[in-house]
Design an enzyme around this catalytic site. Structure first.
Site, PDB file in Angstrom:
ATOM      1  N   CYS A  19     -55.652   3.375  51.849  1.00 30.34           N
ATOM      2  CA  CYS A  19     -56.568   2.254  51.592  1.00 30.34           C
ATOM      3  C   CYS A  19     -57.985   2.723  51.280  1.00 30.34           C
ATOM      4  O   CYS A  19     -58.785   1.953  50.741  1.00 30.34           O
ATOM      5  CB  CYS A  19     -56.589   1.300  52.776  1.00 30.34           C
ATOM      6  SG  CYS A  19     -54.983   0.609  53.147  1.00 30.34           S
TER       7      CYS A  19
ATOM      8  N   HIS B 118     -63.031  -3.133  52.319  1.00 31.82           N
ATOM      9  CA  HIS B 118     -61.571  -3.170  52.216  1.00 31.82           C
ATOM     10  C   HIS B 118     -61.074  -4.426  52.922  1.00 31.82           C
ATOM     11  O   HIS B 118     -61.542  -4.764  54.006  1.00 31.82           O
ATOM     12  CB  HIS B 118     -60.999  -1.905  52.872  1.00 31.82           C
ATOM     13  CG  HIS B 118     -59.511  -1.922  53.007  1.00 31.82           C
ATOM     14  ND1 HIS B 118     -58.672  -2.294  51.976  1.00 31.82           N
ATOM     15  CD2 HIS B 118     -58.699  -1.613  54.063  1.00 31.82           C
ATOM     16  CE1 HIS B 118     -57.420  -2.212  52.396  1.00 31.82           C
ATOM     17  NE2 HIS B 118     -57.414  -1.805  53.649  1.00 31.82           N
TER      18      HIS B 118
ATOM     19  N   ASN C 199     -53.716  -7.635  52.048  1.00 31.97           N
ATOM     20  CA  ASN C 199     -54.249  -6.271  51.999  1.00 31.97           C
ATOM     21  C   ASN C 199     -53.558  -5.530  50.850  1.00 31.97           C
ATOM     22  O   ASN C 199     -52.383  -5.202  50.952  1.00 31.97           O
ATOM     23  CB  ASN C 199     -53.979  -5.597  53.350  1.00 31.97           C
ATOM     24  CG  ASN C 199     -54.425  -4.149  53.394  1.00 31.97           C
ATOM     25  OD1 ASN C 199     -54.767  -3.556  52.371  1.00 31.97           O
ATOM     26  ND2 ASN C 199     -54.408  -3.571  54.577  1.00 31.97           N
TER      27      ASN C 199
END
Ligand code: UT7
Length: 329
Positions: A115, A255, A285
């Site tokens: 990520c 994020h 996500n």
């Protein structure tokens, strides 16, 4: 004289199929829209069907090239941050993107930092450009984690969505662009977010083919704690490197892993709700794609103005983390 390197254009792509929280219930999962919204802020996410990581990248890149207004023949490298490539080992997604976009035979490679990958890739590209031998670099963050989630595991599958975000990096006005970056890793916690089986350590066999260990496993609480413990400190370090303070931040693009993590960081940084970009409700996500998708949307909406101090931050498997301070050009 050192070049100032910044973002010249942005783009994004998500699959056609939207998958709402209630769709998991219809699939027989013991969960609810209420639990998912309350604990994460996610309302829906997009899931690949006929799309692939590379096809999403190509679509996002086309938008970014158009947004930057550059000739694609001036792109001298392609970097794709991903942990879910089309093929298990090689070729890289970047090579498929190079061909799919009809680029010259330029450097193309993937980068694995989960990520945090987009921030890592942006730093690599920025330093390559500062070296002086490249004109423009196409940087993508893209993942299709729905392909590696265990659809029987409610604690993980509801969290992730698929997508790709792209930027074109190149010369900007002196003093603008990427001002500082801070990257880090905590490999001792490698097992907190992991796909245990299917790599070269434990290949897939007839015996383990149905094991849940073939899919993404996460110690959600440990990753949550890690995120809230590191985010503000690394941003402060990067701000100091850029000779800035928290009060100088104009816009925060974190994020998108959990709205509670974003809210925690927003408060600690002393920012208003309007200064933070949040789209986790629509996309879930999307791993390496979440920051460039958010940047692309914010850019399209005219939320990013010349001179704004934009802060990005990412964290994820590895464990890895990273933040960039960008003076929007
Ligand atoms: O991008 C990579 C980085 N990843 C992250 O940043 C993720 C960080 N972690 C998180 O966002 C949160 O830890 C989660 C959203 C993953 C989980 O939230 P939580 O508040 O930590 O919940 P929990 O894991 O402690 O679970 C609470 C309860 C449990 O039930 P019991 O043991 O209290 O009876 C779970 O079994 O909620 C249950 N649960 C669910 N219930 C309904 C877990 N998943 C679900 C679900 N639906 N989907």
């Amino acid at each position: 004289m050192a070049r100032s390197i910044g973002i010249l254009g942005t783009g994004k792509a998500v699959p056609k199929k939207a998958f709402k929280n209630d769709d998991f219930v219809k699939h027989g999962l013991d969960t609810s829209d209420e639990w998912i919204m309350d604990r994460t802020g996610i309302r829906q996410r997009y899931i690949v069907e006929d799309e692939t990581t590379s096809s999403l990248c190509i679509e996002a890149a086309e938008h970014a090239i158009k947004s930057a207004g550059i000739d694609r023949d001036t792109i001298d490298a392609v970097i794709v941050a991903t942990t879910t490539p089309d093929y298990p080992v090689f070729p890289s997604v970047a090579c498929l993107v190079q061909a799919g976009l009809g680029l010259r035979e330029v450097a193309a490679f993937d980068l694995s930092a989960a990520c945090s990958g987009f921030i890592y890739a942006t730093e690599v590209a920025t330093q390559m450009l500062k070296g002086g031998h490249y004109r423009h670099i196409l940087v993508l963050g893209a993942d299709t984690l729905s392909r590696v989630c265990d659809w029987r595991d409610r604690s993980t599958v509801v969290l992730f969505g698929d997508g790709a975000g792209a930027v074109i990096l190149g010369d900007v006005k002196k003093g603008y662009g990427v001002l500082s970056t801070k990257l880090g890793s905590r490999g001792k916690d490698f097992d907190k977010l992991i796909i245990p089986i299917g790599g070269t350590k434990t290949p897939i066999t007839a015996e383990n083919v149905d094991s849940p260990d073939r899919y993404l496993k996460m110690d959600g609480k440990a990753v949550y704690k890690f995120a809230v413990n590191i985010i503000v400190g690394i941003i402060e370090e990067a701000l100091t490197l850029a000779h800035l303070k928290k009060e100088d931040i104009t816009f925060f693009v974190p994020h998108q892993a959990n709205k509670r993590i974003i809210e925690y960081a927003r408060e600690k940084l002393g920012l208003s709700v309007d200064q933070v970009y949040v789209n986790i409700d629509r996309y879930g996500n999307t791993s390496a794609a979440s920051i460039p998708i958010a940047l692309s949307e914010a850019n399209d909406k005219g939320l990013l103005k010349s001179g704004d101090v934009v802060v990005t931050v990412g964290f994820g498997a590895g464990l890895t983390y990273g933040t960039s301070i960008i003076k929007w050009a």
